[in-house]
Design a protein around this motif. Structure first.
Motif, PDB file in Angstrom:
ATOM      1  N   ILE A 155     -20.716 -46.928 100.886  1.00  0.00           N
ATOM      2  CA  ILE A 155     -20.685 -46.265 102.193  1.00  0.00           C
ATOM      3  C   ILE A 155     -21.553 -45.011 102.222  1.00  0.00           C
ATOM      4  O   ILE A 155     -22.047 -44.640 103.277  1.00  0.00           O
TER       5      ILE A 155
ATOM      6  N   ASP B 186     -11.920 -44.410  95.933  1.00  0.00           N
ATOM      7  CA  ASP B 186     -12.295 -43.168  96.610  1.00  0.00           C
ATOM      8  C   ASP B 186     -11.182 -42.136  96.451  1.00  0.00           C
ATOM      9  O   ASP B 186     -10.014 -42.493  96.237  1.00  0.00           O
TER      10      ASP B 186
ATOM     11  N   HIS C 225     -12.204 -46.099 103.166  1.00  0.00           N
ATOM     12  CA  HIS C 225     -13.431 -45.872 102.386  1.00  0.00           C
ATOM     13  C   HIS C 225     -13.448 -46.774 101.143  1.00  0.00           C
ATOM     14  O   HIS C 225     -14.475 -47.379 100.830  1.00  0.00           O
TER      15      HIS C 225
ATOM     16  N   HIS D  16     -10.049 -38.189  98.194  1.00  0.00           N
ATOM     17  CA  HIS D  16     -10.307 -37.032  99.063  1.00  0.00           C
ATOM     18  C   HIS D  16      -9.250 -35.966  98.793  1.00  0.00           C
ATOM     19  O   HIS D  16      -8.113 -36.276  98.435  1.00  0.00           O
TER      20      HIS D  16
HETATM   21 MG    MG Z   1     -14.629 -41.102 101.057  1.00  0.00          MG
END
Ligand code: MG
Length: 163
Positions: A57, A8, A42, A10
């Motif tokens: 997710i 993941d 995540h 961000h």
């Molecule tokens: Mg995420």
């Protein structure tokens, strides 16, 4: 046994708290996202869901749903843990790498590890969390974002009598 991987990313922005592994880390920027954007959790959740063979997710916690806005990813992890146990599995071990140029994460790793082990009801020795930089290269190196990768091994619950 089942194995899963998660990845993941961000974006780092101003006026957001930086939360990694359920720990709020003092820093001038934080991660942008619909939830608390805890990139470490995540990646970990995606690895667990992947090992279970039940998607990711985004499927379980859609970012179009208002009830997940600003939610603590620790709560989402508790839900993923229930899915894992209902599926008949427990954590064998998990290994997570967070890639961030800044801030220094070393002082917070033990706390993150404790949070994750508690949430997943496993020994701390089954959870490993590492942090690395990219020597200034790429988006992480430029401080534009933070990424995380996770690998988990799940074991069948029936192998663990006490659970
Ligand atoms: Mg995420």
């Amino acid at each position: 046994m089942r194995i899963g991987t998660g990845y993941d990313v961000h974006r780092l922005v101003e006026e957001r708290p930086l939360i990694l592994g359920g720990v709020e880390i003092p820093y001038e920027k934080g991660l942008l996202g619909h939830s608390d954007a805890d990139v470490l959790l995540h990646a970990l959740m995606d690895a667990i869901l992947g090992a279970l063979g039940i998607g990711d997710i985004g499927r379980h916690f859609p970012d179009t749903e208002a009830r997940y806005k600003g939610i603590s990813s620790m709560l989402l992890l508790a839900h993923v843990k229930r899915l894992m146990n209902e599926g008949g599995f427990v954590i064998g071990n998990a290994d997570v790498t967070v890639v961030a140029q800044k801030p220094k994460l070393a002082p917070y790793i033990d706390l993150m590890r404790r949070n994750v082990a508690e949430a997943l009801a496993c020994d701390e020795g089954c959870i490993n969390i590492k942090a690395t930089t990219t020597e200034g290269l790429g988006f992480e190196g430029r401080g534009e974002g933070i990424s995380a990768q996770a690998v988990v091994l799940l074991s069948e619950k029936s192998h663990f009598k006490k659970l």
